[in-house]
Design an enzyme around this catalytic site. Structure first.
Site, short mmCIF file in Angstrom:
data_model
loop_
_atom_site.label_atom_id
_atom_site.label_comp_id
_atom_site.label_asym_id
_atom_site.label_seq_id
_atom_site.Cartn_x
_atom_site.Cartn_y
_atom_site.Cartn_z
N GLY A 28 0.80 -1.22 0.00
CA GLY A 28 0.00 0.00 0.00
C GLY A 28 0.83 1.27 0.00
O GLY A 28 2.03 1.23 -0.29
N LEU A 30 0.38 3.56 -2.15
CA LEU A 30 0.75 3.37 -3.56
C LEU A 30 1.30 4.64 -4.19
O LEU A 30 0.80 5.74 -3.97
CB LEU A 30 -0.47 2.89 -4.37
CG LEU A 30 -1.11 1.59 -3.88
CD1 LEU A 30 -2.31 1.24 -4.76
CD2 LEU A 30 -0.11 0.44 -3.85
N HIS A 34 4.42 1.56 -7.89
CA HIS A 34 3.38 0.53 -7.84
C HIS A 34 2.46 0.63 -9.07
O HIS A 34 2.08 -0.37 -9.67
CB HIS A 34 2.50 0.70 -6.60
CG HIS A 34 3.23 0.61 -5.29
ND1 HIS A 34 3.40 1.69 -4.46
CD2 HIS A 34 3.81 -0.43 -4.65
CE1 HIS A 34 4.05 1.33 -3.37
NE2 HIS A 34 4.33 0.03 -3.47
N SER A 181 9.67 5.41 -3.31
CA SER A 181 9.52 4.45 -2.23
C SER A 181 8.47 4.99 -1.26
O SER A 181 8.40 6.21 -1.04
CB SER A 181 10.85 4.28 -1.49
OG SER A 181 10.62 3.69 -0.22
#
Ligand code: AMP
Length: 272
Positions: A28, A30, A34, A181
């Site tokens: 998660g 995101l 992702h 990140s």
């Protein structure tokens, strides 16, 4: 998009799907990294499943499990916009029972990230195997950003004869080079600026190699020189099997760096 919380719901749906399933496991919070995995899965599969699960077994005591960023509502919107079919968001008690069959990462994983975080990869492989069992994907998408994790997942799939294609995905960066990140939000603005030295050092290494320098020590020293102002945890030059190498071999080398900003560890790498 359907949001699923239980194993039964997902398994029942899975039984009705006979086309390709693309699966993107995440923790998660995101971001575009992702999203790039999800978009790739979307173009390559009829059905896309994303999971969001902050997996406790891959965090060591004292790590940021409780503080790990959670953005469920924003994440749901992102998945909806990316046309995800099923978003799986289980509770810890759904994923784990009191006593568990344990997965042990191979001994060779106890280097680099595995040395800094002993047991981390046992937890990663455990949860990924569980998620593979539930989703039974045709294709599963993982970022090259977590290079050692990717390598161990490829090995697990091979060793356990899992009928799943692992699809490695390129690292997505900010415009200025910082690898995206979920943990970047922990950085102060000063640290955020300093963190640019990480990608800068990797780009310089890449340029040096492009000019013909294949001596790993010389390349490593260049990286160390650029990253000198930072708290460097490690710089490693390895082949795709994660053996340290003296001579850089094109198409078979990964250069990995980790720098620490107080409690936050930032990982980055380039694939040569
Ligand atoms: P995480 O939520 O950190 O467990 O990451 C979920 C997946 O996204 C993993 O396969 C990561 O390697 C991948 N990922 C994380 N950051 C990036 C990035 N900057 N670029 C590409 N993939 C990423």
């Amino acid at each position: 998009m359907q949001i699923l919380r239980t194993i039964e719901e997902l398994q029942n749906i899975r039984k009705t799907i006979s086309t390709n399933v693309g699966f993107v496991p995440t923790m998660g919070a995101l971001h575009d990294g992702h999203i790039s995995l999800i978009k790739k899965a979307r173009t390559e599969n009829e059905i896309v499943i994303v999971s969001i699960f902050v997996n406790p077994t891959q965090f060591l005591p004292g790590e940021d499990l409780d503080a790990y960023p959670r953005k469920d509502e924003a994440d749901k919107k992102i998945c909806e916009l990316c046309k995800v079919d099923y978003l799986f968001m289980p509770e810890i008690s759904t994923m784990y029972s009191k006593e568990e069959v344990l997965i042990k990462a191979p001994n060779k994983s106890y280097i680099l990230e595995g040395l800094a975080r002993p047991g981390h990869f046992d937890g990663v492989l455990q949860v990924v195997l569980k998620l593979f069992g539930i989703t039974q994907p045709t294709n599963a998408y993982f970022g090259k950003k977590d290079a050692q994790q990717l390598s161990l997942i490829l090995q697990m799939v091979k060793n356990l004869f899992l009928p799943i294609n692992i699809i490695p995905c390129e690292i997505v960066r900010e415009k200025d080079g910082l690898a995206l990140s979920s943990r970047n939000i922990y950085l102060s603005s000063e640290q955020r600026k300093d963190a640019l030295l990480i990608s800068k050092s990797l780009y310089s290494a890449g340029a040096l190699i492009a000019k013909g320098e294949l001596n790993a020590t010389i390349v490593k020293n260049k990286i160390l020189e650029i990253m000198r102002p930072l708290e460097i945890e490690y710089v490693a030059i390895v082949d795709r099997e994660f053996n340290e190498i003296d001579t850089i071999e094109l198409k078979n080398t990964i250069i990995l760096v980790v720098a620490r900003f107080e409690k936050t560890r930032l990982l980055d790498n380039i694939w040569i």
